[in-house]
Design a protein around this motif. Structure first.
Motif, PDB file in Angstrom:
ATOM      1  N   LEU A  20       0.832  -1.210   0.000  1.00 15.56           N
ATOM      2  CA  LEU A  20       0.000   0.000   0.000  1.00 15.56           C
ATOM      3  C   LEU A  20       0.866   1.261   0.000  1.00 15.56           C
ATOM      4  CD1 LEU A  20      -2.738  -1.104   2.565  1.00 15.56           C
ATOM      5  CD2 LEU A  20      -2.928  -1.049   0.053  1.00 15.56           C
ATOM      6  N   LEU A  21       1.906   1.260   0.815  1.00 15.39           N
ATOM      7  CA  LEU A  21       2.813   2.413   0.855  1.00 15.39           C
ATOM      8  C   LEU A  21       3.536   2.587  -0.476  1.00 15.39           C
ATOM      9  CD1 LEU A  21       4.334   1.978   4.425  1.00 15.39           C
ATOM     10  CD2 LEU A  21       2.566   3.594   3.707  1.00 15.39           C
ATOM     11  N   ARG A  22       3.922   1.470  -1.089  1.00 12.59           N
ATOM     12  CA  ARG A  22       4.609   1.545  -2.384  1.00 12.59           C
ATOM     13  C   ARG A  22       3.686   2.153  -3.438  1.00 12.59           C
ATOM     14  NH1 ARG A  22       6.148  -3.790  -3.862  1.00 12.59           N
ATOM     15  NH2 ARG A  22       4.152  -3.879  -4.923  1.00 12.59           N
ATOM     16  N   LEU A  23       2.403   1.777  -3.449  1.00 14.42           N
ATOM     17  CA  LEU A  23       1.450   2.365  -4.395  1.00 14.42           C
ATOM     18  C   LEU A  23       1.365   3.867  -4.185  1.00 14.42           C
ATOM     19  CD1 LEU A  23      -0.818   2.322  -6.523  1.00 14.42           C
ATOM     20  CD2 LEU A  23      -2.404   1.771  -4.650  1.00 14.42           C
ATOM     21  N   ARG A  24       1.253   4.307  -2.940  1.00 18.35           N
ATOM     22  CA  ARG A  24       1.163   5.739  -2.656  1.00 18.35           C
ATOM     23  C   ARG A  24       2.407   6.473  -3.131  1.00 18.35           C
ATOM     24  NH1 ARG A  24      -1.105   5.198   3.458  1.00 18.35           N
ATOM     25  NH2 ARG A  24       0.739   6.453   3.830  1.00 18.35           N
ATOM     26  N   VAL A  25       3.576   5.932  -2.852  1.00 19.79           N
ATOM     27  CA  VAL A  25       4.828   6.573  -3.269  1.00 19.79           C
ATOM     28  C   VAL A  25       4.943   6.573  -4.794  1.00 19.79           C
ATOM     29  CG1 VAL A  25       7.345   6.357  -3.250  1.00 19.79           C
ATOM     30  CG2 VAL A  25       6.061   6.173  -1.115  1.00 19.79           C
ATOM     31  N   ASP A  26       4.617   5.444  -5.424  1.00 19.88           N
ATOM     32  CA  ASP A  26       4.707   5.364  -6.888  1.00 19.88           C
ATOM     33  C   ASP A  26       3.881   6.451  -7.567  1.00 19.88           C
ATOM     34  OD1 ASP A  26       6.400   3.187  -6.750  1.00 19.88           O
ATOM     35  OD2 ASP A  26       4.872   1.706  -7.337  1.00 19.88           O
ATOM     36  N   VAL A  27       2.683   6.715  -7.044  1.00 21.34           N
ATOM     37  CA  VAL A  27       1.807   7.698  -7.688  1.00 21.34           C
ATOM     38  C   VAL A  27       2.102   9.111  -7.202  1.00 21.34           C
ATOM     39  CG1 VAL A  27      -0.578   8.454  -8.014  1.00 21.34           C
ATOM     40  CG2 VAL A  27       0.007   6.023  -8.176  1.00 21.34           C
ATOM     41  N   PHE A  28       2.038   9.334  -5.890  1.00 23.17           N
ATOM     42  CA  PHE A  28       2.141  10.701  -5.381  1.00 23.17           C
ATOM     43  C   PHE A  28       3.554  11.277  -5.474  1.00 23.17           C
ATOM     44  CE2 PHE A  28      -1.572   9.295  -2.618  1.00 23.17           C
ATOM     45  CZ  PHE A  28      -2.521   9.872  -3.447  1.00 23.17           C
ATOM     46  N   VAL A  29       4.546  10.500  -5.127  1.00 21.17           N
ATOM     47  CA  VAL A  29       5.919  11.018  -5.090  1.00 21.17           C
ATOM     48  C   VAL A  29       6.605  10.904  -6.449  1.00 21.17           C
ATOM     49  CG1 VAL A  29       8.178  10.817  -3.994  1.00 21.17           C
ATOM     50  CG2 VAL A  29       6.102  10.508  -2.617  1.00 21.17           C
ATOM     51  N   VAL A  30       6.530   9.721  -7.069  1.00 14.70           N
ATOM     52  CA  VAL A  30       7.254   9.505  -8.319  1.00 14.70           C
ATOM     53  C   VAL A  30       6.475  10.054  -9.514  1.00 14.70           C
ATOM     54  CG1 VAL A  30       8.278   7.779  -9.849  1.00 14.70           C
ATOM     55  CG2 VAL A  30       8.445   7.495  -7.369  1.00 14.70           C
ATOM     56  N   GLU A  31       5.272   9.541  -9.756  1.00 16.29           N
ATOM     57  CA  GLU A  31       4.503   9.965 -10.939  1.00 16.29           C
ATOM     58  C   GLU A  31       4.155  11.451 -10.902  1.00 16.29           C
ATOM     59  OE1 GLU A  31       0.058   9.298 -12.770  1.00 16.29           O
ATOM     60  OE2 GLU A  31       0.987   7.587 -11.760  1.00 16.29           O
ATOM     61  N   GLN A  32       3.656  11.925  -9.760  1.00 13.49           N
ATOM     62  CA  GLN A  32       3.241  13.324  -9.663  1.00 13.49           C
ATOM     63  C   GLN A  32       4.385  14.246  -9.255  1.00 13.49           C
ATOM     64  OE1 GLN A  32      -0.299  13.505  -7.206  1.00 13.49           O
ATOM     65  NE2 GLN A  32      -1.472  12.318  -8.672  1.00 13.49           N
ATOM     66  N   GLU A  33       5.564  13.680  -9.082  1.00 15.39           N
ATOM     67  CA  GLU A  33       6.764  14.450  -8.724  1.00 15.39           C
ATOM     68  C   GLU A  33       6.497  15.391  -7.553  1.00 15.39           C
ATOM     69  OE1 GLU A  33       8.037  16.336 -12.350  1.00 15.39           O
ATOM     70  OE2 GLU A  33       8.549  14.419 -13.279  1.00 15.39           O
ATOM     71  N   SER A  34       5.940  14.816  -6.492  1.00 18.09           N
ATOM     72  CA  SER A  34       5.545  15.596  -5.324  1.00 18.09           C
ATOM     73  C   SER A  34       6.163  15.001  -4.064  1.00 18.09           C
ATOM     74  CB  SER A  34       4.010  15.601  -5.216  1.00 18.09           C
ATOM     75  OG  SER A  34       3.600  16.278  -4.052  1.00 18.09           O
ATOM     76  N   PRO A  35       7.426  15.319  -3.810  1.00 13.99           N
ATOM     77  CA  PRO A  35       8.041  14.775  -2.596  1.00 13.99           C
ATOM     78  C   PRO A  35       7.399  15.369  -1.348  1.00 13.99           C
ATOM     79  CG  PRO A  35       9.500  16.351  -3.659  1.00 13.99           C
ATOM     80  CD  PRO A  35       8.318  16.180  -4.561  1.00 13.99           C
ATOM     81  N   TYR A  36       6.850  14.513  -0.531  1.00 12.78           N
ATOM     82  CA  TYR A  36       6.212  14.951   0.708  1.00 12.78           C
ATOM     83  C   TYR A  36       6.343  13.825   1.724  1.00 12.78           C
ATOM     84  CZ  TYR A  36       2.186  11.920  -0.065  1.00 12.78           C
ATOM     85  OH  TYR A  36       1.387  10.823  -0.217  1.00 12.78           O
ATOM     86  N   PRO A  37       6.189  14.120   2.993  1.00 10.93           N
ATOM     87  CA  PRO A  37       6.358  13.080   4.029  1.00 10.93           C
ATOM     88  C   PRO A  37       5.120  12.193   4.143  1.00 10.93           C
ATOM     89  CG  PRO A  37       5.924  15.197   5.049  1.00 10.93           C
ATOM     90  CD  PRO A  37       6.021  15.447   3.572  1.00 10.93           C
ATOM     91  N   ASP A  38       5.019  11.196   3.282  1.00 13.33           N
ATOM     92  CA  ASP A  38       3.867  10.291   3.274  1.00 13.33           C
ATOM     93  C   ASP A  38       3.751   9.511   4.585  1.00 13.33           C
ATOM     94  OD1 ASP A  38       1.619   8.875   2.142  1.00 13.33           O
ATOM     95  OD2 ASP A  38       2.976   7.196   1.772  1.00 13.33           O
ATOM     96  N   LEU A  39       4.879   9.137   5.155  1.00 11.67           N
ATOM     97  CA  LEU A  39       4.862   8.367   6.399  1.00 11.67           C
ATOM     98  C   LEU A  39       4.629   9.328   7.567  1.00 11.67           C
ATOM     99  CD1 LEU A  39       7.801   5.935   5.658  1.00 11.67           C
ATOM    100  CD2 LEU A  39       5.353   5.600   5.292  1.00 11.67           C
ATOM    101  N   ASP A  40       3.362   9.487   7.922  1.00 12.32           N
ATOM    102  CA  ASP A  40       2.974  10.470   8.931  1.00 12.32           C
ATOM    103  C   ASP A  40       2.676   9.860  10.294  1.00 12.32           C
ATOM    104  OD1 ASP A  40       0.582   9.183   8.418  1.00 12.32           O
ATOM    105  OD2 ASP A  40      -0.437  10.963   7.624  1.00 12.32           O
ATOM    106  N   GLY A  41       2.941   8.572  10.444  1.00 13.49           N
ATOM    107  CA  GLY A  41       2.729   7.927  11.738  1.00 13.49           C
ATOM    108  C   GLY A  41       1.299   7.493  12.006  1.00 13.49           C
ATOM    109  N   ARG A  42       0.399   7.613  11.038  1.00 10.58           N
ATOM    110  CA  ARG A  42      -1.005   7.301  11.283  1.00 10.58           C
ATOM    111  C   ARG A  42      -1.465   5.994  10.647  1.00 10.58           C
ATOM    112  NH1 ARG A  42      -4.734  12.394  11.308  1.00 10.58           N
ATOM    113  NH2 ARG A  42      -5.875  10.984  12.658  1.00 10.58           N
ATOM    114  N   ASP A  43      -0.650   5.397   9.797  1.00  9.03           N
ATOM    115  CA  ASP A  43      -1.080   4.187   9.104  1.00  9.03           C
ATOM    116  C   ASP A  43      -1.312   3.000  10.028  1.00  9.03           C
ATOM    117  OD1 ASP A  43      -1.214   4.972   6.300  1.00  9.03           O
ATOM    118  OD2 ASP A  43       0.944   5.309   6.495  1.00  9.03           O
ATOM    119  N   LEU A  44      -0.549   2.878  11.081  1.00 13.34           N
ATOM    120  CA  LEU A  44      -0.685   1.738  11.987  1.00 13.34           C
ATOM    121  C   LEU A  44      -1.617   1.996  13.171  1.00 13.34           C
ATOM    122  CD1 LEU A  44       3.004   0.457  11.996  1.00 13.34           C
ATOM    123  CD2 LEU A  44       1.058  -0.377  10.660  1.00 13.34           C
ATOM    124  N   ASP A  45      -2.165   3.184  13.257  1.00 13.14           N
ATOM    125  CA  ASP A  45      -3.105   3.522  14.330  1.00 13.14           C
ATOM    126  C   ASP A  45      -4.314   2.588  14.239  1.00 13.14           C
ATOM    127  OD1 ASP A  45      -5.314   4.756  15.751  1.00 13.14           O
ATOM    128  OD2 ASP A  45      -4.121   6.584  15.796  1.00 13.14           O
TER     129      ASP A  45
END
Length: 145
Positions: A20-45
């Protein structure tokens, strides 16, 4: 369309979380060229709810997550994403329908990329503030009472 997979943050196994994290990074960070802190500490809550569709190999095709806002009652829809080769098949629409069924009568909010506000408007969301940049991409806040 089948029912999406669902898991709370404490139910995700490592392999699924990684995919799931890889999908988010592939689209938001790589494809959309939008480096941002995706790992915000809330996924495992344990209160975070993850919904996704996967292909026959178990690889995520489309995904979103639901977070409880600090007020304890408003739900935030976020990280709505579909893999490039799976777009145009209605997967995000089906995930939103499933998410709204989970949300029920609770108020909900999201930050929409400006280019897809019509998509969220179809689900009753309305723009509630000015456009802003998030990771270099234009967004607007939206809410659904």
């Amino acid at each position: 369309m089948s029912t999406p997979h669902r898991a709370t943050g404490d139910q995700l196994d490592v392999t699924t979380l990684y995919a799931l994290l890889r999908l988010r990074v592939d689209v938001f960070v790589v494809e959309q060229e939008s480096p941002y802190p995706d790992l915000d500490g809330r996924d495992l809550d344990p209160a975070t709810r993850h919904l996704w569709f996967a292909d026959t190999d178990g690889e995520p095709l489309s995904y979103l997550r639901l977070l409880v806002e600090p007020d304890g009652r408003t739900i935030r829809v976020g990280r709505v994403v579909t893999r490039a080769d799976a777009r145009g098949k209605g997967l995000s629409r089906e995930l939103m329908r499933a998410a709204l069924a989970d949300i029920g009568d609770a108020p909900s909010v999201l930050d929409a990329q400006t280019t897809v506000t019509r998509f969220y408007s179809a689900f009753g969301y309305q723009v509630t503030g000015p456009e802003f940049l998030d990771g270099g991409v234009a967004h607007v806040p939206m809410s659904r009472p």
